[in-house]
Design an enzyme around this catalytic site. Structure first.
Site, PDB file in Angstrom:
ATOM      1  N   TYR A 213       0.809  -1.210   0.000  1.00  0.00           N
ATOM      2  CA  TYR A 213       0.000   0.000   0.000  1.00  0.00           C
ATOM      3  C   TYR A 213       0.849   1.269   0.000  1.00  0.00           C
ATOM      4  CZ  TYR A 213      -3.853  -3.096   1.497  1.00  0.00           C
ATOM      5  OH  TYR A 213      -4.792  -4.101   1.597  1.00  0.00           O
TER       6      TYR A 213
ATOM      7  N   HIS B  10       0.382 -11.537   1.451  1.00  0.00           N
ATOM      8  CA  HIS B  10      -0.646 -10.727   0.795  1.00  0.00           C
ATOM      9  C   HIS B  10      -1.321 -11.483  -0.349  1.00  0.00           C
ATOM     10  CE1 HIS B  10      -1.668  -6.248  -0.151  1.00  0.00           C
ATOM     11  NE2 HIS B  10      -2.709  -7.036  -0.351  1.00  0.00           N
TER      12      HIS B  10
END
Length: 274
Positions: free
Chosen positions: A49, A107
Site C-alpha cells: 500500500y 498478501h
C-alpha cells in the site's frame, strides 16, 4: 463509542476494522487518526500500500496504548522468500513505529514461492515476538489445506474479498473447521450495493443504508471480521453504526438470495479461484 465485538478462537481481534488500501500520506494519517478517535482499534495496512509510514504516524500521534490496537500488515508476493519476508517485516515495523504487529499475512500467493519455507520464517518471526499471529490472504481452500495440513502451519487468518455479492462458503467452511478467522476485504463491494432492490428493502426496514446492512450481514457471521476502507468521518461513523443493526431471519434470507458470483479484485497474478 459502540461496543466492538471481537472474533472468537485463537485470534481475538475487533470484528470491524479500518482498511487503508489506496490511502496515502497525510490524508491516510488523518483518516486513521479520525478512526482511532471514534473508537476503531483494528487497523489494516500492507507493504504494497505504500502507507505504513502514514499509518505509523497516526498510531504515534493518537496517544492510544499500543496494546489496545490490533495492527495488521502484509508481505507482498514478490518478497516470498525467507530473506525477503524478514526484510519486509523489519521495514514494516520501522515504518509503523512499533516493535510488533498483531497479524502478519502473505498478501497474495505466488506460484514460485516455497510456501513451507516462507511459513517457517513467519513462524520464527512469531517466536521472536515481531508478530503475534501469522496468516494468509487471497488463499483458496487448496492453498489453505497445503498450509495447514501438508505444512502444519498455525494459520490464524485468511483475508479474502467477501461481500453480499460474492460467496465464500468453501473458504468459510474450511476456516471454521480449523479455527481460522476470515477477514473480509472490500466488504461493501467497492460501492456497488445500490442497485439491488432486496438490499435496499432490508435497509429501509431498519432505517439504514444498504452498505450498513451489507456490513452487518458479514459482522454477524461466526469467525468473520471486515475491514471497509473509510477515509471520511461520516463514513467511519456509519460503519460503526452498522453494529447496532439487528438483522432477522427474513433479512438474512433476502441477503443470501443476492447473486454471489461477483468478484471485483482479480489481478493477473491471482490464484485459480476454483
Amino acid at each position: 463509542m459502540t461496543s466492538m465485538p471481537i472474533t472468537g478462537g485463537a485470534l481475538a481481534m475487533p470484528k470491524l476494522g479500518l482498511g487503508t488500501w489506496r490511502m496515502s500520506g497525510r490524508d491516510c494519517t488523518a483518516a486513521v487518526t479520525r478512526a482511532l478517535a471514534l473508537g476503531y482499534r483494528h487497523i489494516d495496512t500492507a507493504e504494497m500500500y505504500g502507507n505504513e509510514e502514514a499509518v505509523g504516524a497516526a498510531l504515534a500521534e493518537s496517544g492510544i496504548p499500543r496494546d489496545e490496537i490490533f495492527l495488521t500488515t502484509k508481505v507482498w508476493y514478490e518478497n516470498l522468500t525467507p530473506d525477503g519476508v524478514r526484510r519486509a517485516i523489519e521495514a514494516s515495523l520501522a515504518k509503523l513505529r512499533t516493535d510488533h504487529v498483531n497479524l502478519f499475512l502473505i498478501h497474495w500467493p505466488s506460484p514460485s514461492m516455497n510456501l513451507a519455507a516462507v511459513l517457517a520464517t513467519m513462524a520464527h518471526l512469531k517466536h521472536e515476538g515481531l508478530v503475534r499471529h501469522i496468516g494468509v490472504s487471497n488463499f483458496t481452500v487448496a492453498l489453505m489445506r497445503q498450509a495447514v495440513e501438508a505444512i502444519g502451519a498455525e494459520i490464524a487468518c485468511n483475508q479474502v474479498e467477501y461481500h453480499v455479492l460474492l460467496g465464500q462458503d468453501a473458504v468459510l467452511d474450511y476456516a471454521r473447521a480449523h479455527g481460522i478467522t476470515v477477514t473480509a476485504y472490500c466488504p461493501l463491494a467497492q460501492g456497488r450495493l445500490g442497485d439491488h432492490p432486496a438490499l435496499a428493502e432490508v435497509a429501509a426496514k431498519h432505517g439504514a443504508t444498504p452498505a450498513q446492512v451489507a456490513l452487518k450481514y458479514l459482522l454477524d457471521q461466526d469467525g468473520v471480521a471486515a475491514i471497509p476502507k473509510a477515509a471520511r468521518e461520516e463514513t467511519q461513523r456509519a460503519n460503526l453504526a452498522a453494529l447496532a443493526i439487528t438483522l432477522d431471519d427474513e433479512d438474512r434470507t433476502a441477503l443470501a438470495a443476492l447473486p454471489k458470483n461477483q468478484r471485483f479484485v482479480d489481478p493477473a497474478f491471482a490464484p485459480d479461484w476454483d
